[in-house]
Structure formats: C-alpha cells, structure tokens
Design a protein around this motif. Structure first.
Motif, PDB file in Angstrom:
ATOM      1  N   LEU A  50       0.888  -1.063  -0.035  1.00 31.99           N
ATOM      2  CA  LEU A  50       0.043   0.106  -0.317  1.00 31.99           C
ATOM      3  C   LEU A  50       0.153   1.230   0.073  1.00 31.99           C
ATOM      4  O   LEU A  50       1.458   1.777   0.659  1.00 31.99           O
ATOM      5  CB  LEU A  50      -1.051   0.051   1.144  1.00 31.99           C
ATOM      6  N   GLN A  51       0.478   2.476  -0.982  1.00 30.09           N
ATOM      7  CA  GLN A  51       1.246   2.851  -1.144  1.00 30.09           C
ATOM      8  C   GLN A  51       0.680   4.252  -1.412  1.00 30.09           C
ATOM      9  O   GLN A  51      -0.546   4.361  -1.908  1.00 30.09           O
ATOM     10  CB  GLN A  51       2.367   3.109  -2.543  1.00 30.09           C
ATOM     11  N   PHE A  52       0.685   5.520  -0.737  1.00 32.22           N
ATOM     12  CA  PHE A  52      -0.949   6.679  -0.876  1.00 32.22           C
ATOM     13  C   PHE A  52       0.166   8.595  -0.652  1.00 32.22           C
ATOM     14  O   PHE A  52       1.230   8.480  -0.212  1.00 32.22           O
ATOM     15  CB  PHE A  52      -1.407   6.658  -0.342  1.00 32.22           C
ATOM     16  N   THR A  53      -0.103   8.793  -1.429  1.00 34.74           N
ATOM     17  CA  THR A  53       0.277  10.506  -0.859  1.00 34.74           C
ATOM     18  C   THR A  53      -0.979  11.464   0.262  1.00 34.74           C
ATOM     19  O   THR A  53      -1.861  11.587  -0.841  1.00 34.74           O
ATOM     20  CB  THR A  53       0.707  10.860  -2.689  1.00 34.74           C
ATOM     21  N   VAL A  54       0.086  12.108   0.271  1.00 29.57           N
ATOM     22  CA  VAL A  54      -0.703  12.677   1.697  1.00 29.57           C
ATOM     23  C   VAL A  54      -0.466  14.329   0.960  1.00 29.57           C
ATOM     24  O   VAL A  54       1.089  14.397   1.582  1.00 29.57           O
ATOM     25  CB  VAL A  54      -1.307  12.318   3.573  1.00 29.57           C
ATOM     26  N   VAL A  55      -1.306  14.892   1.210  1.00 29.46           N
ATOM     27  CA  VAL A  55      -0.896  16.496   0.331  1.00 29.46           C
ATOM     28  C   VAL A  55      -1.736  18.068   1.696  1.00 29.46           C
ATOM     29  O   VAL A  55      -2.661  17.856   1.530  1.00 29.46           O
ATOM     30  CB  VAL A  55      -1.530  17.280  -0.544  1.00 29.46           C
ATOM     31  N   PRO A  56      -0.992  17.824   2.418  1.00 24.95           N
ATOM     32  CA  PRO A  56      -1.315  18.887   4.091  1.00 24.95           C
ATOM     33  C   PRO A  56      -0.820  20.099   2.735  1.00 24.95           C
ATOM     34  O   PRO A  56      -2.273  20.768   3.631  1.00 24.95           O
ATOM     35  CB  PRO A  56       0.434  19.146   4.528  1.00 24.95           C
ATOM     36  N   ASP A  57      -0.945  21.083   2.413  1.00 24.28           N
ATOM     37  CA  ASP A  57      -1.079  22.063   1.754  1.00 24.28           C
ATOM     38  C   ASP A  57      -3.034  21.620   1.032  1.00 24.28           C
ATOM     39  O   ASP A  57      -3.196  23.073   0.035  1.00 24.28           O
ATOM     40  CB  ASP A  57      -0.133  23.142   0.727  1.00 24.28           C
ATOM     41  N   ARG A  58      -3.153  20.763   0.513  1.00 22.54           N
ATOM     42  CA  ARG A  58      -4.724  20.260   0.171  1.00 22.54           C
ATOM     43  C   ARG A  58      -5.649  19.722   1.215  1.00 22.54           C
ATOM     44  O   ARG A  58      -6.202  18.972   1.111  1.00 22.54           O
ATOM     45  CB  ARG A  58      -4.272  19.691  -0.491  1.00 22.54           C
ATOM     46  N   ALA A  59      -5.347  20.040   2.719  1.00 17.64           N
ATOM     47  CA  ALA A  59      -6.628  20.333   4.058  1.00 17.64           C
ATOM     48  C   ALA A  59      -5.958  18.545   4.206  1.00 17.64           C
ATOM     49  O   ALA A  59      -6.246  17.684   5.035  1.00 17.64           O
ATOM     50  CB  ALA A  59      -7.601  20.009   3.166  1.00 17.64           C
ATOM     51  N   LEU A  60      -4.052  18.068   4.107  1.00 15.38           N
ATOM     52  CA  LEU A  60      -4.289  16.518   4.132  1.00 15.38           C
ATOM     53  C   LEU A  60      -5.031  16.007   3.614  1.00 15.38           C
ATOM     54  O   LEU A  60      -5.025  14.720   4.395  1.00 15.38           O
ATOM     55  CB  LEU A  60      -4.043  16.503   5.735  1.00 15.38           C
ATOM     56  N   ASP A  61      -5.015  16.230   2.134  1.00 17.67           N
ATOM     57  CA  ASP A  61      -6.480  14.798   1.387  1.00 17.67           C
ATOM     58  C   ASP A  61      -5.479  14.669   0.390  1.00 17.67           C
ATOM     59  O   ASP A  61      -4.197  14.542   1.084  1.00 17.67           O
ATOM     60  CB  ASP A  61      -6.920  15.803   0.098  1.00 17.67           C
ATOM     61  N   ILE A  62      -5.462  12.498   0.291  1.00 13.93           N
ATOM     62  CA  ILE A  62      -5.090  11.972  -0.548  1.00 13.93           C
ATOM     63  C   ILE A  62      -5.406  11.941  -1.324  1.00 13.93           C
ATOM     64  O   ILE A  62      -5.645  11.729  -2.610  1.00 13.93           O
ATOM     65  CB  ILE A  62      -5.179  10.924   0.377  1.00 13.93           C
ATOM     66  N   SER A  63      -3.706  12.338  -2.515  1.00 14.99           N
ATOM     67  CA  SER A  63      -4.196  11.860  -4.038  1.00 14.99           C
ATOM     68  C   SER A  63      -3.631  10.992  -4.481  1.00 14.99           C
ATOM     69  O   SER A  63      -4.367  10.594  -4.897  1.00 14.99           O
ATOM     70  CB  SER A  63      -3.483  13.185  -4.344  1.00 14.99           C
ATOM     71  N   ARG A  64      -2.743  10.074  -4.966  1.00 14.61           N
ATOM     72  CA  ARG A  64      -2.148   9.185  -5.264  1.00 14.61           C
ATOM     73  C   ARG A  64      -2.272   7.628  -4.194  1.00 14.61           C
ATOM     74  O   ARG A  64      -2.142   7.961  -3.098  1.00 14.61           O
ATOM     75  CB  ARG A  64      -0.381   9.347  -5.761  1.00 14.61           C
ATOM     76  N   ALA A  65      -2.738   6.589  -4.702  1.00  8.73           N
ATOM     77  CA  ALA A  65      -2.992   5.465  -3.722  1.00  8.73           C
ATOM     78  C   ALA A  65      -2.732   4.635  -4.877  1.00  8.73           C
ATOM     79  O   ALA A  65      -3.589   4.606  -6.054  1.00  8.73           O
ATOM     80  CB  ALA A  65      -4.553   5.123  -2.954  1.00  8.73           C
ATOM     81  N   SER A  66      -2.359   3.509  -4.565  1.00  6.63           N
ATOM     82  CA  SER A  66      -2.094   2.000  -5.419  1.00  6.63           C
ATOM     83  C   SER A  66      -1.431   1.244  -4.290  1.00  6.63           C
ATOM     84  O   SER A  66      -1.486   1.167  -3.345  1.00  6.63           O
ATOM     85  CB  SER A  66      -0.167   2.062  -5.849  1.00  6.63           C
ATOM     86  N   PHE A  67      -1.803   0.274  -4.464  1.00  4.15           N
ATOM     87  CA  PHE A  67      -1.824  -1.504  -4.286  1.00  4.15           C
ATOM     88  C   PHE A  67      -1.455  -2.436  -5.011  1.00  4.15           C
ATOM     89  O   PHE A  67      -1.262  -2.585  -6.111  1.00  4.15           O
ATOM     90  CB  PHE A  67      -2.390  -2.412  -3.522  1.00  4.15           C
ATOM     91  N   ARG A  68       0.622  -2.963  -4.543  1.00  4.77           N
ATOM     92  CA  ARG A  68       1.120  -3.572  -5.108  1.00  4.77           C
ATOM     93  C   ARG A  68       1.792  -2.981  -6.665  1.00  4.77           C
ATOM     94  O   ARG A  68       1.614  -4.036  -7.361  1.00  4.77           O
ATOM     95  CB  ARG A  68       0.786  -5.524  -5.207  1.00  4.77           C
TER      96      ARG A  68
END
Length: 298
Positions: A50-68
C-alpha cells in the motif's frame, strides 16, 4: 508486525535493516512542476504493497494511491495543484480538483454552486484548497508495531463570520494494507455555524473497469434524477468507457453493523486475482453514501 508473511518483533526487524525507512514510512517531498510547484506532500509506503500520497497543503487530502503497483484511484489532469490557484467562484473548484483517494468537500457548504441567502456559494466549499497548519509526522514505534501517523489542523474562518477547525489524523503501520482517517471538527467561534462534510473518494482504472462492481451495506437507495432512475438496475455494475456517457447519481442510506459501521467496496474480481478498495465509516456521523457514476471517456 507481519512483512511478506513473516512475523517480526521490533528487535528482529532492526537487526535486519540499516534504517526502518528502507521497509516503509512517510517521506516529505515538495512538488516541483507546473501549478503544483511548492506543494508539500508526504509519500507513504507501508511496506506491504500500500502506497499513498498525503497533501498537507490541500487539507491533508490523499491524492495518489496504489496497491502492489496497481493504481486504485482516478486522477484528473491537474495533479496536486497548489492552493494559491484556487478559484472559488461558480464551478471553478474543478480547476484544482485532483480527485484521488480523498478530496474533502465543506466545511460550511458543499454541492452545486448557487445563491444562499445574500451569499453566492461556489462548488463544494473551500476545505480541500486550504493548507493545513501544525503539520506533524509522528511516526514511530509502539511496542513491536511501527506506526505511520500524520496530523494537522485546517481552519475555515472569516472575520465577523463562521469559524470551523478540522483536526485530521491519518494513520497506518508497516505491514498494513489499510489506513485510517480520523477527523474532529469544532466551532471555535462565538456563534452557531453551518457544517457540512463530504469525503470524495474516487476509484479509478485499472481497479475501475468493465469487470468492476460496487458492494455496499445500504438499507435504501434512491436516484437523484429521472436519468438515474432509468438505470437503477445497473447502478452497481460498470462497463468500458461509454462515448457520450452521462452522469448517474444515487443516494444510499447506509445500514450499520453491530459496531455501528457501514461498509462499501469497489471490487474487480479479474484484476490481479481479485482486488478491491473498501471504506468503512460510522453511520452515526455519516449516514449517507452518494454514488456518482460517470463512464464517459477520460
């Protein structure tokens, strides 16, 4: 923790690595291109696929996400746009919408743009375009578990007006295949304030494709319009892209299990031997799930 099917204590893992971050963790980065230039982000890797990107400059929203290595989410062409480019008028919110795993809508209004008393509101509110402050990476060991924890505070406030504060914590762990988003919203002003929140979750290709299906614990479902009403029988099934496809919208009133949780999953049984993205949430706080189905090309 369990990594690659083997249980490790903290001591056993540390004997095998120079830095625990070679297995996973949170890595602080900044976007350095286009309208995203300068945007703060954290790349999170659980070491279990599991990999994902948290963006604090955008309210700690989560942009990218992938699994394996398999992408899970839909992403617009914009990428992680810096909040300085936010245009609140009308539907211009869409100019900085990255979609991704989580886009937060609210905090004082959401939905279609239009008049509200003496005020004209834009689409879906200001939350996702508000940078967080007091951003903190609190990752570390808790016994034999290495916890990955990111937190911050997002405020929507106006002088002589409403003042709402969202404190968000996003957590996971090495060896985990899930993450938890915990939000606490408070009114820190001296008068009542409107409060709305929508967790905009956006599955995408290849998870979302012709073999995908939606499964959810709904106790009732209703279409938003006549076009959607004509497609109620296929609301949980998906196809390849449909040229000229139109939006379908359904409101699901969710049922709770013994723990008070509702559940929804997008499943693709032919992808990588079967892959799904699921969400569980407290019905007492979030009684509804809106299904926005759009299969037009792109």
């Amino acid at each position: 923790m369990i990594l690659n099917g083997t249980h490790f204590t903290r001591e056993q893992l540390l004997e095998r690595v120079g830095d625990v971050r070679q297995i996973g963790g949170a890595r602080r980065v900044r976007v350095d291109e286009g309208r995203g230039t300068g945007t703060l982000a954290y790349e999170v890797d659980t070491g279990a696929g599991l990999q994902f990107t948290v963006v604090p400059d955008r309210a700690l929203d989560i942009s990218r996400a992938s699994f394996r290595g398999i992408n899970l989410v839909y992403q617009t062409s914009h990428g992680e746009v810096h909040p300085a480019y936010f245009e609140p008028e009308g539907s211009n919110w869409l100019r900085s919408f990255f979609a991704g795993l989580l886009t937060t809508c609210g905090l004082t209004y959401l939905g279609n743009p239009g008049p509200d008393g003496e005020e004209t509101l834009g689409l879906h509110g200001r939350a996702t375009n508000t940078p967080a402050r007091q951003v903190c990476d609190r990752s570390g060991w808790e016994g034999d578990a290495y916890r990955i924890v990111l937190s911050g505070v997002v405020e929507e406030a106006i002088f002589f007006g409403h003042k709402l504060r969202l404190t968000r914590t996003i957590s996971t762990a090495l060896g985990a295949t899930a993450l938890v988003v915990e939000d606490v919203v408070e009114n820190f002003g001296y008068a009542p304030a409107p409060f709305t929140i929508l967790y905009h979750i956006n599955p995408g290709f290849p998870l979302l494709d012709a073999d995908s299906a939606l499964v959810l614990s709904a106790r009732g479902s209703a279409p938003y319009d006549d076009y959607s009403a004509g497609h109620m029988d296929t609301r949980h099934r998906f196809t390849a892209p449909v040229p000229g496809g139109r939006e379908e919208n359904y409101l699901h009133t969710m049922a709770a299990d013994a723990d008070g949780l509702a559940h929804v999953a997008l499943l693709n049984r032919t992808l990588a031997g079967g892959l799904g993205l699921y969400v569980s949430f407290a019905v007492a706080a979030l009684p509804f799930l809106t299904e926005w189905k759009m299969l037009a090309p792109g």
